[in-house]
Write an enzyme that holds these catalytic residues in place. Structure first.
Site, short mmCIF file in Angstrom:
data_model
loop_
_atom_site.label_atom_id
_atom_site.label_comp_id
_atom_site.label_asym_id
_atom_site.label_seq_id
_atom_site.Cartn_x
_atom_site.Cartn_y
_atom_site.Cartn_z
N CYS A 100 0.77 -1.27 0.00
CA CYS A 100 0.00 0.00 0.00
C CYS A 100 0.79 1.31 0.00
O CYS A 100 1.96 1.35 0.32
CB CYS A 100 -0.96 0.05 1.18
SG CYS A 100 -2.01 -1.38 1.30
N CYS A 104 13.14 -11.29 5.79
CA CYS A 104 12.82 -12.22 4.69
C CYS A 104 14.06 -12.94 4.19
O CYS A 104 13.96 -13.95 3.50
CB CYS A 104 12.08 -11.49 3.56
SG CYS A 104 12.88 -10.00 2.99
N ASP A 112 18.31 -8.86 -12.29
CA ASP A 112 16.95 -8.62 -11.77
C ASP A 112 17.07 -8.40 -10.26
O ASP A 112 18.11 -8.69 -9.66
CB ASP A 112 16.03 -9.80 -12.09
CG ASP A 112 14.55 -9.38 -12.05
OD1 ASP A 112 14.26 -8.18 -11.78
OD2 ASP A 112 13.68 -10.23 -12.28
N ASP A 113 15.99 -7.90 -9.67
CA ASP A 113 16.07 -7.57 -8.24
C ASP A 113 15.92 -8.79 -7.34
O ASP A 113 16.44 -8.80 -6.22
CB ASP A 113 14.99 -6.54 -7.87
CG ASP A 113 13.61 -7.12 -7.99
OD1 ASP A 113 13.13 -7.27 -9.13
OD2 ASP A 113 13.02 -7.49 -6.95
N GLY A 132 0.27 0.04 -5.09
CA GLY A 132 -0.99 -0.67 -4.99
C GLY A 132 -1.90 -0.38 -6.16
O GLY A 132 -2.21 0.78 -6.42
N ASN A 136 -0.55 1.83 5.82
CA ASN A 136 0.39 0.98 5.08
C ASN A 136 1.17 0.17 6.11
O ASN A 136 1.75 0.76 7.02
CB ASN A 136 1.34 1.87 4.25
CG ASN A 136 2.51 1.10 3.65
OD1 ASN A 136 3.59 1.67 3.48
ND2 ASN A 136 2.33 -0.15 3.33
N GLY A 137 1.17 -1.15 5.94
CA GLY A 137 1.90 -2.00 6.88
C GLY A 137 1.01 -3.12 7.34
O GLY A 137 -0.12 -3.28 6.88
N TYR A 142 13.09 -3.48 -4.38
CA TYR A 142 12.07 -3.59 -5.41
C TYR A 142 10.94 -2.57 -5.29
O TYR A 142 10.51 -2.00 -6.28
CB TYR A 142 11.44 -4.99 -5.37
CG TYR A 142 10.22 -5.14 -6.24
CD1 TYR A 142 10.35 -5.40 -7.61
CD2 TYR A 142 8.94 -4.99 -5.71
CE1 TYR A 142 9.23 -5.51 -8.41
CE2 TYR A 142 7.81 -5.11 -6.52
CZ TYR A 142 7.96 -5.37 -7.86
OH TYR A 142 6.85 -5.48 -8.66
P1 AMP Z 1 9.48 -15.06 -9.44
O1 AMP Z 1 9.12 -14.94 -10.87
O2 AMP Z 1 8.43 -15.75 -8.61
O3 AMP Z 1 10.85 -15.61 -9.19
O4 AMP Z 1 9.50 -13.57 -8.85
C1 AMP Z 1 10.55 -12.70 -9.14
C2 AMP Z 1 10.05 -11.50 -9.92
O5 AMP Z 1 8.95 -10.91 -9.27
C3 AMP Z 1 11.14 -10.47 -10.02
O6 AMP Z 1 11.24 -10.05 -11.36
C4 AMP Z 1 10.69 -9.34 -9.12
O7 AMP Z 1 10.90 -8.08 -9.71
C5 AMP Z 1 9.21 -9.57 -8.90
N1 AMP Z 1 8.85 -9.45 -7.48
C6 AMP Z 1 9.53 -9.86 -6.41
N2 AMP Z 1 8.86 -9.62 -5.26
C7 AMP Z 1 7.72 -9.03 -5.63
C8 AMP Z 1 6.58 -8.51 -4.90
N3 AMP Z 1 6.51 -8.54 -3.58
N4 AMP Z 1 5.57 -7.98 -5.61
C9 AMP Z 1 5.63 -7.95 -6.96
N5 AMP Z 1 6.67 -8.39 -7.70
C10 AMP Z 1 7.70 -8.93 -7.04
#
Ligand code: AMP
Length: 476
Positions: free
Chosen positions: A10, A448, A359-360, A38, A113-114, A256
């Site tokens: 949020c 996490c 990627d993040d 959101g 938010n939280g 992210y």
């Molecule tokens: P996955 O495909 O399940 O490995 O998720 C990784 C991808 O989802 C990465 O490209 C992230 O940028 C994105 N991601 C990771 N955490 C979240 C989150 N909490 N909400 C939305 N996207 C996410």
């Protein structure tokens, strides 16, 4: 009992002015800047002639607040707004905020938010004392606690301090009454909350990008455990909650969640991501033809990697702007198809090239597996995956949407195993030390990654959390 998912990423916004101003349209613009926090629902509450008015609905801010609606919205002195993050199974209007309470003692609208970690216990106590609750979400409990304390103390700020001292977990909150705007940040400061100024109007927002969108000036961050109360006469008072100044700023905001143009507690999100990319190169220098970021979440880190390595950064993918989030889709086939529609490789760039792909995060591994396959099909010679976060291994109880522990790929494979699974030539995650190094003076919540949380979480909450998390859809 707990139909709402205990996940509240949020975004919140609030504004107050001594004069009537377009508080609702300004809030809508700020919420649009916070839209990434959101996409499920949006809402704005204001006071017209002392009466609380609230409009909220499902969808994007621009869908809930049409330009016609905003054009005819009356000028008012105070407003609060909210955008809610969608997680599978919780898409309903009941969860849309702000939550309004009209009571003879006080009328208020609250946006949160939280994630509260003792709400189930408080809820049980309220129900046992004869209280009839209208929703199943945490935020209603906050409203009730404030009104109850208001009846006892007769003073809003004291009522909020008393109520919040009972609440545990993550909360960045804005509260509007007919003549006050109050911002609250939990004692750990899990979620961001900043204060800005536009002429004589004062505002609070989840991220500084919302202040920028209004042309407002950044004043400061709300401190962990601080309550800032502003009235329509221009007075600003601050109070502290018990146990303030502990620390646990959510690291995932920097990895992210937050917008890269925001600055949170003095840390530029973009610079932090760039530094993560640089650190990824230093951790494991790897030669390649190009550095490519997965749009949009990997772009800033890719920039950092490119700077540190001297390897040129080029776009490997085009992102379809019209597709929503693939991450939250309920089943694996849908998630994989969504990644295909969302990202398409640029063949002419990647063919016969050695690519560093950044990627993040890797959660279930759907995205990385899919995009590495795409790059190979497009003719890439080598794909070296670099992730600008440590491996996700534990759930987040404080509001970030991390999947079930069972669905987190890092709980099933070691790094080599994940590398094979996603089909990369090599894989490197950012180390915990290098994540912390984005701001050595900040204590982050890294729960996490480590399972070590800044606040103890009760077994009752853990159970409810797991039950709710299991509804989330099938394993990925
Ligand atoms: P996955 O495909 O399940 O490995 O998720 C990784 C991808 O989802 C990465 O490209 C992230 O940028 C994105 N991601 C990771 N955490 C979240 C989150 N909490 N909400 C939305 N996207 C996410």
């Amino acid at each position: 009992m707990f139909t709402d998912k205990p996940k509240e990423e949020c975004g919140v916004f609030g504004i107050i002015s001594p004069r009537a101003i377009p508080a609702v349209p300004l809030s809508a613009s700020a919420l649009m800047a916070l839209q990434h926090r959101g996409e499920e629902s949006a809402g704005i509450a204001t006071f017209v002639d002392g009466n609380l008015k609230c409009k909220k609905g499902m969808g994007l801010v621009s869908e809930v607040f049409s330009s016609d609606y905003l054009e005819y919205a009356p000028n008012t002195k105070v407003a609060v707004g909210h955008v809610r993050y969608s997680t599978t199974g919780s898409c309903n209007i009941e969860n849309a905020q702000p939550i309004e309470t009209v009571h003879s003692k006080i009328s208020l609208a609250l946006a949160h938010n939280g994630n509260l970690t003792n709400s189930a216990i408080i809820r049980r106590e309220l129900v046992q004392s004869g209280m009839v609750l209208h929703t199943t979400n945490d935020t209603e409990i906050l409203n009730i606690m404030i009104v109850r304390n208001m009846i006892q103390t007769g003073e809003l700020e004291r009522a909020i301090v008393n109520a919040m001292n009972f609440i545990e977990g993550a909360f960045s909150i804005v509260i509007a009454t007919k003549d006050k705007l109050i911002a609250v940040r939990d004692p750990n400061g899990f979620k961001p909350l900043c204060m800005g100024k536009l002429g004589d109007a004062v505002m609070f927002a989840s991220e500084t990008c919302a202040l920028d969108a209004l042309g407002a000036e950044f004043v400061r961050d709300v401190k962990p455990g601080e309550i800032v109360s502003c009235d329509t006469k221009g007075n600003i008072n601050t109070f502290m909650l018990n146990n303030a100044a502990r620390s646990g700023l959510c690291a995932f905001e920097f990895i992210y969640f937050a917008r890269p143009d925001s600055v949170i507690d003095g840390i530029s999100v973009y610079k932090a991501r760039e530094q993560m990319g640089k650190a990824l190169y230093m951790q494991k220098p790897t030669d390649a033809d190009y550095v490519c970021g997965v749009p949009d979440s990997g772009l800033a880190a890719a920039q950092g990697y490119s700077q540190a390595s001297g390897i040129p950064m080029v776009p490997a993918f085009v992102k379809n702007k019209y597709v929503g989030r693939s991450f939250i889709l309920p089943d694996q086939v849908k998630r994989e198809n969504a990644v295909n529609v969302k990202l398409n490789p640029i063949r002419s760039t990647v063919k016969d090239k050695r690519i560093i792909l950044i990627d993040d995060s890797i959660v279930r591994s759907t995205t990385s597996t899919r995009i590495i396959k795409m790059l190979r099909r497009a003719g890439a010679k080598e794909v070296h995956m670099r992730i600008s976060s440590p491996p996700f291994r534990y759930e987040c109880y404080f509001g970030t949407d991390i999947d079930n522990r069972d669905n987190l790929v890092a709980n099933h494979y070691d790094i080599d195993g994940i590398c094979k699974l996603i089909g990369a030539d090599s894989l490197e995650y950012l180390s915990l030390e290098n994540l912390k190094a984005i701001s050595p003076t900040t204590t982050f919540c890294l729960g996490c990654f480590t399972g070590d949380y800044p606040l103890p979480v009760t077994p009752m909450f853990k159970n409810l959390f797991d039950e709710s998390n299991n509804d989330r859809g099938e394993n990925g």
